[in-house]
Design a protein around this motif. Sequence first.
Motif, short mmCIF file in Angstrom:
data_model
loop_
_atom_site.label_atom_id
_atom_site.label_comp_id
_atom_site.label_asym_id
_atom_site.label_seq_id
_atom_site.Cartn_x
_atom_site.Cartn_y
_atom_site.Cartn_z
N TYR A 49 -104.28 49.63 -26.05
CA TYR A 49 -105.34 49.60 -25.30
C TYR A 49 -105.88 47.97 -25.65
O TYR A 49 -106.43 47.25 -24.80
CB TYR A 49 -106.77 50.56 -25.86
CG TYR A 49 -107.70 50.42 -24.70
CD1 TYR A 49 -107.48 50.85 -23.33
CD2 TYR A 49 -108.83 49.76 -24.95
CE1 TYR A 49 -108.51 50.76 -22.36
CE2 TYR A 49 -109.86 49.91 -23.88
CZ TYR A 49 -109.48 50.41 -22.74
OH TYR A 49 -110.59 50.24 -21.68
N LEU A 99 -104.21 46.03 -23.31
CA LEU A 99 -104.67 45.90 -21.85
C LEU A 99 -105.86 45.12 -21.68
O LEU A 99 -106.08 44.41 -20.89
CB LEU A 99 -104.83 47.46 -21.34
CG LEU A 99 -103.67 48.37 -21.40
CD1 LEU A 99 -104.28 49.73 -20.74
CD2 LEU A 99 -102.62 47.93 -20.42
N SER A 102 -98.68 41.06 -25.04
CA SER A 102 -99.19 41.43 -23.86
C SER A 102 -98.30 41.19 -22.64
O SER A 102 -98.50 41.91 -21.56
CB SER A 102 -100.65 40.78 -23.54
OG SER A 102 -100.53 39.36 -23.53
N ILE A 121 -99.10 46.56 -15.69
CA ILE A 121 -100.07 47.60 -15.13
C ILE A 121 -99.48 47.64 -13.57
O ILE A 121 -99.28 46.79 -12.97
CB ILE A 121 -101.70 47.14 -15.02
CG1 ILE A 121 -102.32 47.02 -16.32
CG2 ILE A 121 -102.36 48.01 -13.92
CD1 ILE A 121 -103.83 46.71 -16.17
N LEU A 163 -99.12 52.18 -16.49
CA LEU A 163 -98.17 51.09 -16.66
C LEU A 163 -96.68 51.23 -16.26
O LEU A 163 -96.15 52.49 -16.05
CB LEU A 163 -97.96 50.81 -18.40
CG LEU A 163 -99.34 50.58 -19.01
CD1 LEU A 163 -99.35 50.35 -20.40
CD2 LEU A 163 -99.94 49.42 -18.36
#
Length: 405
Positions: free
Chosen positions: A318, A321, A330, A335, A350
Amino acid sequence: MQSGSSAGHGCTSATLKVLNDILTAIDKKHYCAAVFIDLAKAFDSVNHHILIGRLNSLGFSNDSLAWFTNYFSDRVQCVKSEGLLSGPLAVSMGVPQGSILGPTLFSVYINEVALAAGEYLIHLYADDTILYTSGPSLDTVLTTLQASFNAIQLSFRGLQLLLNTSKTKCMLFNRSLPAPTRLSNITTLDGSDLEYVDNYKYLGVWLDCKLSFQTHIKHLQSKVKSRIGFLFRNKASFTHAAKHTLVKLTILPILDFGDVIYKIASNTLLNKLDAVYHSAIRFVTKAPYTTHHCDLYALVGWPSLHTRRQTHWLHVIYKTLLGKVPPYLSSLVTIASPTCSTRSSRYISLVTPKTNYFFGRLSFQFSAANDWNELQKSLKLETLISLTSFKHQLSEQLTDYCTCT
């Protein structure tokens, strides 16, 4: 590809990135080799003139450069032993260890070393550096690794940093391919051969050539057993509250550190950690040895180790994200864009990358996407919420339920 001294850039994120790259290579049936580089007294070897030049190239003002020059000037050190104090000795090199600025200044000092590696993979964490590459041909991989290692050594020499040859090691990750009978040596510029090892402690986690984490879990098990043994021998000295606090402060951090990395180990190995965890709970609760582990969790109010690891893992996903992890992590998750207008398409999902074998499913880029999408079947988030709110909702989802028969 530099971690440390920055928020979100820690040992765990760095190791997850390195592990992801190695597992992805193994999934392609490629050979992957690495050099773990150790520098001798790196923080004490920083040349002040070179560092000031680095700061100047980054656009620091003349006043700032003058401040740093003054910061490094007229420093002395001495030794105190049995009440006697030695005379002062001038310190003309190095960044002050234990200072706030020290680690950041060292990171600035070696930042351009990564450029010397060219297109090959490198990760810097303070003075810990790993250089690794992969490919279908072992000879090509080792030749490439040697060339890149040579360039890195020249870069370190330009910074007046000395390679610690005895502690710099090589490793061939061969989980999916048979180990060759003979490996070409990786050598230093001085002509010394680096030793090939099967295990290496990288940023607090023992990596092995099979990525089984057997060595790491063995070390964890031994360390926890030793501490629990001490606690049991002195149990009469502690109140119940003190026992609870002692385990939380001295046992749980050992089991929690790096757990999102070694969670890919086999259940047989992870069960060994469950055994010492249960012993720690019995120390707190005075529960007899015959007490079922599900009852132990209820008595102390703690989740199982599996749930702890899964909770920490989903927190990492999380944070990814939310953009609270380094870009090198990252960038590994995407997404998904909804392809049709359905109720489930509103939920954040994802993209799950394709893999060839089991090893690819252990990589960060696959397991993060897969585990997040699985969580969303029950969590059903349509928009990103705060990390605190997510943790609260997750705690309600990951409640331990006894499924033992």
